[in-house]
Design a protein around this motif. Structure first.
Motif, short mmCIF file in Angstrom:
data_model
loop_
_atom_site.label_atom_id
_atom_site.label_comp_id
_atom_site.label_asym_id
_atom_site.label_seq_id
_atom_site.Cartn_x
_atom_site.Cartn_y
_atom_site.Cartn_z
N ARG A 38 0.83 -1.20 0.00
CA ARG A 38 0.00 0.00 0.00
C ARG A 38 0.86 1.25 0.00
O ARG A 38 0.57 2.22 -0.72
N ILE A 39 1.95 1.24 0.76
CA ILE A 39 2.86 2.38 0.77
C ILE A 39 3.55 2.52 -0.58
O ILE A 39 3.70 3.63 -1.11
N ALA A 40 3.96 1.39 -1.17
CA ALA A 40 4.60 1.44 -2.49
C ALA A 40 3.62 1.97 -3.53
O ALA A 40 3.99 2.79 -4.39
N GLY A 41 2.37 1.53 -3.46
CA GLY A 41 1.35 2.06 -4.37
C GLY A 41 1.13 3.54 -4.16
O GLY A 41 0.91 4.29 -5.12
N GLY A 42 1.21 3.98 -2.91
CA GLY A 42 1.08 5.40 -2.62
C GLY A 42 2.22 6.22 -3.18
O GLY A 42 2.02 7.32 -3.70
N VAL A 43 3.43 5.69 -3.08
CA VAL A 43 4.59 6.40 -3.63
C VAL A 43 4.49 6.48 -5.16
O VAL A 43 4.71 7.53 -5.75
N PHE A 44 4.14 5.36 -5.78
CA PHE A 44 3.94 5.40 -7.24
C PHE A 44 2.75 6.29 -7.60
O PHE A 44 2.73 6.92 -8.65
N GLY A 45 1.75 6.36 -6.73
CA GLY A 45 0.62 7.25 -6.96
C GLY A 45 1.02 8.71 -6.90
O GLY A 45 0.49 9.54 -7.66
N LEU A 46 1.94 9.05 -6.00
CA LEU A 46 2.45 10.42 -5.97
C LEU A 46 3.19 10.75 -7.26
O LEU A 46 3.06 11.85 -7.80
N ILE A 47 3.97 9.79 -7.75
CA ILE A 47 4.66 9.98 -9.03
C ILE A 47 3.63 10.14 -10.15
O ILE A 47 3.77 11.02 -11.02
N ALA A 48 2.58 9.31 -10.12
CA ALA A 48 1.53 9.42 -11.14
C ALA A 48 0.82 10.76 -11.02
O ALA A 48 0.47 11.37 -12.04
N GLY A 49 0.58 11.23 -9.81
CA GLY A 49 -0.06 12.53 -9.63
C GLY A 49 0.76 13.66 -10.24
O GLY A 49 0.22 14.56 -10.89
N LEU A 50 2.07 13.59 -10.04
CA LEU A 50 2.95 14.60 -10.66
C LEU A 50 2.96 14.47 -12.18
O LEU A 50 2.99 15.47 -12.90
N LEU A 51 2.94 13.25 -12.67
CA LEU A 51 2.92 13.02 -14.12
C LEU A 51 1.62 13.54 -14.73
O LEU A 51 1.63 14.21 -15.77
N PHE A 52 0.50 13.27 -14.08
CA PHE A 52 -0.78 13.77 -14.57
C PHE A 52 -0.84 15.30 -14.46
O PHE A 52 -1.42 15.96 -15.33
N ALA A 53 -0.24 15.87 -13.42
CA ALA A 53 -0.19 17.33 -13.29
C ALA A 53 0.65 17.94 -14.40
O ALA A 53 0.29 18.99 -14.97
N TYR A 54 1.75 17.30 -14.75
CA TYR A 54 2.57 17.78 -15.87
C TYR A 54 1.80 17.69 -17.18
O TYR A 54 1.87 18.60 -18.01
N ASP A 55 1.05 16.62 -17.35
CA ASP A 55 0.22 16.47 -18.53
C ASP A 55 -0.83 17.58 -18.58
O ASP A 55 -1.08 18.17 -19.64
N THR A 56 -1.43 17.90 -17.45
CA THR A 56 -2.40 18.99 -17.38
C THR A 56 -1.75 20.31 -17.76
O THR A 56 -2.33 21.11 -18.51
N TYR A 57 -0.55 20.54 -17.29
CA TYR A 57 0.17 21.78 -17.60
C TYR A 57 0.47 21.88 -19.09
O TYR A 57 0.29 22.94 -19.69
N THR A 58 0.93 20.80 -19.70
CA THR A 58 1.24 20.84 -21.14
C THR A 58 -0.03 21.05 -21.97
O THR A 58 0.00 21.77 -22.97
N ILE A 59 -1.14 20.45 -21.56
CA ILE A 59 -2.40 20.65 -22.27
C ILE A 59 -2.86 22.09 -22.12
O ILE A 59 -3.34 22.71 -23.08
N PHE A 60 -2.70 22.65 -20.91
CA PHE A 60 -3.07 24.04 -20.67
C PHE A 60 -2.26 24.97 -21.56
O PHE A 60 -2.80 25.93 -22.13
N LEU A 61 -0.96 24.72 -21.69
CA LEU A 61 -0.13 25.54 -22.57
C LEU A 61 -0.57 25.42 -24.02
O LEU A 61 -0.55 26.40 -24.77
N GLN A 62 -0.97 24.23 -24.42
CA GLN A 62 -1.46 24.02 -25.78
C GLN A 62 -2.75 24.80 -26.02
O GLN A 62 -2.91 25.46 -27.05
#
Length: 154
Positions: A114-138
């Protein structure tokens, strides 16, 4: 005859896949799919498997958008604004991944998957946030180009 056309269309799809993954958007979507799959595995091994529902939904959404953008279906089906839909998908995914992952990391004492999934989830959250940022710039760049005045009397 039918076998050669089937293999060439299959090769064409594979070539599209390879070329789309080399683009920035394709790489981000492929990374989102991969990280979501890793999170599903971690949460499935956890004592609390219910957290995997978010990862399953986000992986399916990312796969759908990957297929739509890879096959250029966004240019054929213009009834849906695919850029805004992708922005909402990525933004909601980022927020939900960050909230769920913080809950899992903070309250996951004694449950290592569960902790490992949470850590990967934080990475995924940052990845999705970066995706949101690139789409916003587009979206911002396309609005600036279309909002330019065409009046010559200025």
């Amino acid at each position: 005859m039918a076998d050669t056309s089937a293999s060439s269309s299959g090769g064409n799809c594979l070539e599209r896949l390879k070329s789309y993954v080399k683009t920035q958007k394709g790489f981000i979507l492929a990374a989102e799919i991969l990280v979501s799959f890793i999170i599903i595995i971690c949460y499935a091994a956890s004592l609390y498997g219910g957290y995997s529902a978010l990862a399953i939904c986000e992986m399916i959404f990312a796969m759908v958008f990957f297929g739509i953008f890879m096959m250029d279906l966004d240019k054929q089906f213009q009834l849906v604004n695919w850029t805004w839909s992708d922005l909402f998908r990525a933004g909601i995914g980022a927020i939900l991944y960050l909230i769920t992952s913080l809950v899992c990391v903070i309250g996951g004492a004694g449950d290592s998957p569960r902790i490992a999934g949470g850590v990967f989830g934080l990475i995924a959250g940052l990845l999705f946030a970066y995706d949101t940022y690139t789409i916003f710039l587009q979206i911002k760049s396309t609005r600036q180009h279309t909002a330019a005045s065409t009046d010559d009397r200025v």
